[in-house]
Design a protein around this motif. Structure first.
Motif, PDB file in Angstrom:
ATOM      1  N   ALA A  27       0.832  -1.203   0.000  1.00 40.99           N
ATOM      2  CA  ALA A  27       0.000   0.000   0.000  1.00 40.99           C
ATOM      3  C   ALA A  27       0.868   1.255   0.000  1.00 40.99           C
ATOM      4  O   ALA A  27       2.002   1.249   0.483  1.00 40.99           O
ATOM      5  CB  ALA A  27      -0.922   0.009   1.211  1.00 40.99           C
ATOM      6  N   ARG A  28       0.331   2.316  -0.532  1.00 43.15           N
ATOM      7  CA  ARG A  28       0.945   3.635  -0.400  1.00 43.15           C
ATOM      8  C   ARG A  28       0.437   4.238   0.903  1.00 43.15           C
ATOM      9  O   ARG A  28      -0.764   4.397   1.093  1.00 43.15           O
ATOM     10  CB  ARG A  28       0.566   4.534  -1.571  1.00 43.15           C
ATOM     11  N   VAL A  29       1.340   4.548   1.827  1.00 42.37           N
ATOM     12  CA  VAL A  29       0.973   5.094   3.130  1.00 42.37           C
ATOM     13  C   VAL A  29       1.532   6.502   3.252  1.00 42.37           C
ATOM     14  O   VAL A  29       2.746   6.712   3.145  1.00 42.37           O
ATOM     15  CB  VAL A  29       1.498   4.216   4.286  1.00 42.37           C
ATOM     16  N   SER A  30       0.639   7.469   3.459  1.00 38.96           N
ATOM     17  CA  SER A  30       1.040   8.863   3.677  1.00 38.96           C
ATOM     18  C   SER A  30       0.791   9.232   5.130  1.00 38.96           C
ATOM     19  O   SER A  30      -0.086   8.648   5.785  1.00 38.96           O
ATOM     20  CB  SER A  30       0.257   9.801   2.759  1.00 38.96           C
ATOM     21  N   GLU A  31       1.540  10.221   5.635  1.00 41.06           N
ATOM     22  CA  GLU A  31       1.458  10.567   7.051  1.00 41.06           C
ATOM     23  C   GLU A  31       1.252  12.067   7.234  1.00 41.06           C
ATOM     24  O   GLU A  31       1.865  12.880   6.545  1.00 41.06           O
ATOM     25  CB  GLU A  31       2.733  10.131   7.773  1.00 41.06           C
ATOM     26  N   ILE A  32       0.383  12.391   8.193  1.00 39.95           N
ATOM     27  CA  ILE A  32       0.135  13.769   8.607  1.00 39.95           C
ATOM     28  C   ILE A  32       0.650  13.918  10.032  1.00 39.95           C
ATOM     29  O   ILE A  32       0.362  13.088  10.893  1.00 39.95           O
ATOM     30  CB  ILE A  32      -1.367  14.114   8.580  1.00 39.95           C
ATOM     31  N   GLY A  33       1.429  14.966  10.280  1.00 39.63           N
ATOM     32  CA  GLY A  33       1.958  15.192  11.624  1.00 39.63           C
ATOM     33  C   GLY A  33       2.423  16.615  11.799  1.00 39.63           C
ATOM     34  O   GLY A  33       2.264  17.462  10.918  1.00 39.63           O
ATOM     35  N   ARG A  34       3.026  16.873  12.956  1.00 39.79           N
ATOM     36  CA  ARG A  34       3.502  18.221  13.237  1.00 39.79           C
ATOM     37  C   ARG A  34       4.604  18.637  12.279  1.00 39.79           C
ATOM     38  O   ARG A  34       4.766  19.816  11.967  1.00 39.79           O
ATOM     39  CB  ARG A  34       4.004  18.307  14.683  1.00 39.79           C
ATOM     40  N   SER A  35       5.387  17.662  11.818  1.00 35.99           N
ATOM     41  CA  SER A  35       6.463  17.972  10.879  1.00 35.99           C
ATOM     42  C   SER A  35       6.345  17.133   9.610  1.00 35.99           C
ATOM     43  O   SER A  35       7.336  16.782   8.992  1.00 35.99           O
ATOM     44  CB  SER A  35       7.824  17.730  11.537  1.00 35.99           C
ATOM     45  N   GLY A  36       5.142  16.792   9.239  1.00 39.63           N
ATOM     46  CA  GLY A  36       4.930  16.027   8.012  1.00 39.63           C
ATOM     47  C   GLY A  36       4.928  14.532   8.285  1.00 39.63           C
ATOM     48  O   GLY A  36       4.381  14.099   9.290  1.00 39.63           O
ATOM     49  N   PRO A  37       5.505  13.731   7.388  1.00 41.98           N
ATOM     50  CA  PRO A  37       6.328  14.150   6.254  1.00 41.98           C
ATOM     51  C   PRO A  37       5.549  14.530   4.997  1.00 41.98           C
ATOM     52  O   PRO A  37       6.079  15.171   4.102  1.00 41.98           O
ATOM     53  CB  PRO A  37       7.183  12.912   5.971  1.00 41.98           C
ATOM     54  N   ASP A  38       4.248  14.141   4.942  1.00 41.67           N
ATOM     55  CA  ASP A  38       3.494  14.380   3.713  1.00 41.67           C
ATOM     56  C   ASP A  38       2.562  15.584   3.812  1.00 41.67           C
ATOM     57  O   ASP A  38       2.222  16.189   2.797  1.00 41.67           O
ATOM     58  CB  ASP A  38       2.701  13.123   3.349  1.00 41.67           C
ATOM     59  N   ALA A  39       2.116  15.907   4.997  1.00 43.35           N
ATOM     60  CA  ALA A  39       1.322  17.116   5.236  1.00 43.35           C
ATOM     61  C   ALA A  39       1.433  17.458   6.714  1.00 43.35           C
ATOM     62  O   ALA A  39       1.617  16.567   7.558  1.00 43.35           O
ATOM     63  CB  ALA A  39      -0.140  16.912   4.836  1.00 43.35           C
ATOM     64  N   ARG A  40       1.318  18.750   7.015  1.00 40.00           N
ATOM     65  CA  ARG A  40       1.482  19.216   8.395  1.00 40.00           C
ATOM     66  C   ARG A  40       0.181  19.784   8.934  1.00 40.00           C
ATOM     67  O   ARG A  40      -0.612  20.359   8.191  1.00 40.00           O
ATOM     68  CB  ARG A  40       2.580  20.281   8.476  1.00 40.00           C
ATOM     69  N   TRP A  41       0.003  19.622  10.240  1.00 39.56           N
ATOM     70  CA  TRP A  41      -1.147  20.248  10.889  1.00 39.56           C
ATOM     71  C   TRP A  41      -1.091  21.756  10.669  1.00 39.56           C
ATOM     72  O   TRP A  41      -0.030  22.365  10.729  1.00 39.56           O
ATOM     73  CB  TRP A  41      -1.164  19.947  12.385  1.00 39.56           C
ATOM     74  N   GLY A  42      -2.246  22.342  10.415  1.00 42.85           N
ATOM     75  CA  GLY A  42      -2.334  23.772  10.154  1.00 42.85           C
ATOM     76  C   GLY A  42      -2.377  24.106   8.680  1.00 42.85           C
ATOM     77  O   GLY A  42      -2.840  25.178   8.299  1.00 42.85           O
ATOM     78  N   ASP A  43      -1.918  23.184   7.831  1.00 41.88           N
ATOM     79  CA  ASP A  43      -1.969  23.375   6.379  1.00 41.88           C
ATOM     80  C   ASP A  43      -3.124  22.534   5.839  1.00 41.88           C
ATOM     81  O   ASP A  43      -2.934  21.460   5.264  1.00 41.88           O
ATOM     82  CB  ASP A  43      -0.642  22.956   5.744  1.00 41.88           C
ATOM     83  N   THR A  44      -4.339  23.036   6.049  1.00 43.24           N
ATOM     84  CA  THR A  44      -5.529  22.264   5.689  1.00 43.24           C
ATOM     85  C   THR A  44      -5.603  21.992   4.197  1.00 43.24           C
ATOM     86  O   THR A  44      -6.094  20.933   3.773  1.00 43.24           O
ATOM     87  CB  THR A  44      -6.800  23.004   6.159  1.00 43.24           C
ATOM     88  N   ALA A  45      -5.105  22.924   3.381  1.00 44.51           N
ATOM     89  CA  ALA A  45      -5.125  22.719   1.932  1.00 44.51           C
ATOM     90  C   ALA A  45      -4.259  21.528   1.545  1.00 44.51           C
ATOM     91  O   ALA A  45      -4.652  20.702   0.699  1.00 44.51           O
ATOM     92  CB  ALA A  45      -4.646  23.985   1.213  1.00 44.51           C
ATOM     93  N   ALA A  46      -3.080  21.405   2.168  1.00 48.62           N
ATOM     94  CA  ALA A  46      -2.200  20.270   1.872  1.00 48.62           C
ATOM     95  C   ALA A  46      -2.821  18.963   2.362  1.00 48.62           C
ATOM     96  O   ALA A  46      -2.717  17.921   1.693  1.00 48.62           O
ATOM     97  CB  ALA A  46      -0.835  20.489   2.517  1.00 48.62           C
ATOM     98  N   ILE A  47      -3.472  18.998   3.510  1.00 48.20           N
ATOM     99  CA  ILE A  47      -4.139  17.801   4.022  1.00 48.20           C
ATOM    100  C   ILE A  47      -5.270  17.384   3.083  1.00 48.20           C
ATOM    101  O   ILE A  47      -5.451  16.200   2.786  1.00 48.20           O
ATOM    102  CB  ILE A  47      -4.656  18.048   5.451  1.00 48.20           C
ATOM    103  N   THR A  48      -6.015  18.360   2.590  1.00 44.62           N
ATOM    104  CA  THR A  48      -7.097  18.067   1.650  1.00 44.62           C
ATOM    105  C   THR A  48      -6.561  17.402   0.388  1.00 44.62           C
ATOM    106  O   THR A  48      -7.115  16.409  -0.096  1.00 44.62           O
ATOM    107  CB  THR A  48      -7.856  19.347   1.289  1.00 44.62           C
ATOM    108  N   ARG A  49      -5.478  17.950  -0.165  1.00 46.25           N
ATOM    109  CA  ARG A  49      -4.891  17.352  -1.369  1.00 46.25           C
ATOM    110  C   ARG A  49      -4.445  15.915  -1.104  1.00 46.25           C
ATOM    111  O   ARG A  49      -4.591  15.039  -1.963  1.00 46.25           O
ATOM    112  CB  ARG A  49      -3.696  18.193  -1.846  1.00 46.25           C
ATOM    113  N   LEU A  50      -3.910  15.667   0.085  1.00 41.65           N
ATOM    114  CA  LEU A  50      -3.436  14.325   0.428  1.00 41.65           C
ATOM    115  C   LEU A  50      -4.603  13.344   0.547  1.00 41.65           C
ATOM    116  O   LEU A  50      -4.505  12.184   0.127  1.00 41.65           O
ATOM    117  CB  LEU A  50      -2.657  14.387   1.741  1.00 41.65           C
ATOM    118  N   LEU A  51      -5.706  13.821   1.111  1.00 42.60           N
ATOM    119  CA  LEU A  51      -6.851  12.941   1.350  1.00 42.60           C
ATOM    120  C   LEU A  51      -7.698  12.718   0.108  1.00 42.60           C
ATOM    121  O   LEU A  51      -8.422  11.713   0.019  1.00 42.60           O
ATOM    122  CB  LEU A  51      -7.734  13.529   2.457  1.00 42.60           C
TER     123      LEU A  51
END
Length: 321
Positions: A27-51
């Motif tokens: 599987a392709r696994v992406s991660e959201i966290g305080r420092s990424g690596p794929d998207a960071r908390w507070g950057d809702t636009a980046a989280i949306t693109r990831l999801l």
């Protein structure tokens, strides 16, 4: 087509286990966290693109509860769960192709201190105090609003066991002869702790407080099962169908590490020790009697249904490593 799974808060023991298992399957696994690596908390636009277009979202974010419940830590425990869940909900709502399934971590601590009967999804009674307030606020935020393209399940997890879990420090205590039961008893409460809901009220004696648990392999297995059962939503208890109690659990640990005896810890010892270690007695003294009614009735077969065998497997794994 390769599954795309997004894990929020993947840096902890459970998240690392899930990520490694899914990547091993291809599987392709992406991660959201305080420092990424794929998207960071507070950057809702980046989280949306990831999801957008992802198959599964698993949210495990939240400050560890293994700390002292002072005002700053209480605020961060609450904020780190509610605000991250709100941000994920806003991101999912903004997706053109939202994840079909969103699993959000919750906790079996939401149920009351139970010595009389097990707590199930259908008959369980919610408790009182700070930890319960956190859990209910977390779930309320998770289920708020409409997400027509996404099925939501709150995972009310019992204590998760595995190599790297809370079991490790308990095994260390057992090896040095301190692996006896944790004994509840009377302890004075300050007005501040009563007001904050952080004082543990005396419950079961003799180390008979219930110990509900689940092996990390069964966290993975339960998630696999939930992905296959589109009819299941709402809250699901993630716990072994065979809860133990504190006295029995510590005896199993002693046998597993080859130490025949262990000194018990009384309430006053626990209160002094947790103050020094900056944690709380509730974590070992609350009687958590939780049964996974929905998983059992749905036919999920546990990989590790019994505590004795589960602990032996974990100890053996640590020795191999």
């Amino acid at each position: 087509m390769t599954d795309h799974i997004v894990i929020a808060g993947a840096s902890g023991f459970i998240g690392q286990h899930l990520a490694a298992a899914w990547r091993a399957r291809g599987a392709r696994v992406s991660e959201i966290g305080r420092s990424g690596p794929d998207a960071r908390w507070g950057d809702t636009a980046a989280i949306t693109r990831l999801l957008d277009g992802a198959d599964l979202l698993v949210n495990l974010a939240g400050k560890s509860v293994n700390c002292r419940y002072g005002p700053a830590n209480r605020a961060e425990i609450m904020r780190s769960r509610v605000e991250t869940t709100r941000e994920l909900r806003e991101a999912v709502l903004a997706c053109a192709a939202p994840p079909r399934l969103w699993l959000n971590s919750s906790t079996a601590t939401i149920y009351r201190h139970a010595e009389d009967r097990p707590m199930t999804e259908s008959t369980g009674e919610l408790g009182q105090g700070f930890s319960v307030d956190v859990a209910t606020s977390w779930e309320r935020e998770f289920f708020a609003g409409e997400l027509p393209g996404t099925r939501r399940v709150a995972l009310r997890m019992a204590i998760v066991l595995g190599d790297g879990s809370a079991l490790v420090p308990l095994m260390a205590l057992a090896r040095v002869g301190l692996g006896g039961p944790q004994l509840d008893g009377p302890w004075p409460a300050t007005k501040a702790r009563l007001a904050a809901g952080t004082h543990h009220r005396q419950g079961a004696g003799g180390g008979r407080q219930k110990f509900s648990w689940i092996h990390v392999d069964d966290v993975l297995g339960s998630i696999d099962w939930l992905r296959e059962h589109d009819e299941v939503d709402g809250v699901v208890n993630l716990s072994s169908p065979n809860p133990s109690d504190d006295r029995s659990m510590m005896a199993i640990l002693r046998r597993a590490v080859g130490i025949p005896v262990g000194l018990p810890a009384t309430r006053w010892m626990l209160e002094l020790g947790t103050a020094v270690l900056r944690t709380e007695t509730e974590l070992v003294l609350k009687s958590r009697w939780v049964v996974p009614e929905r998983l059992v009735e749905g036919g999920y077969e546990f990989v590790h249904p019994h505590l004795d065998a589960a602990v032996k497997q974990i100890v053996a794994e640590r020795r191999r490593r």
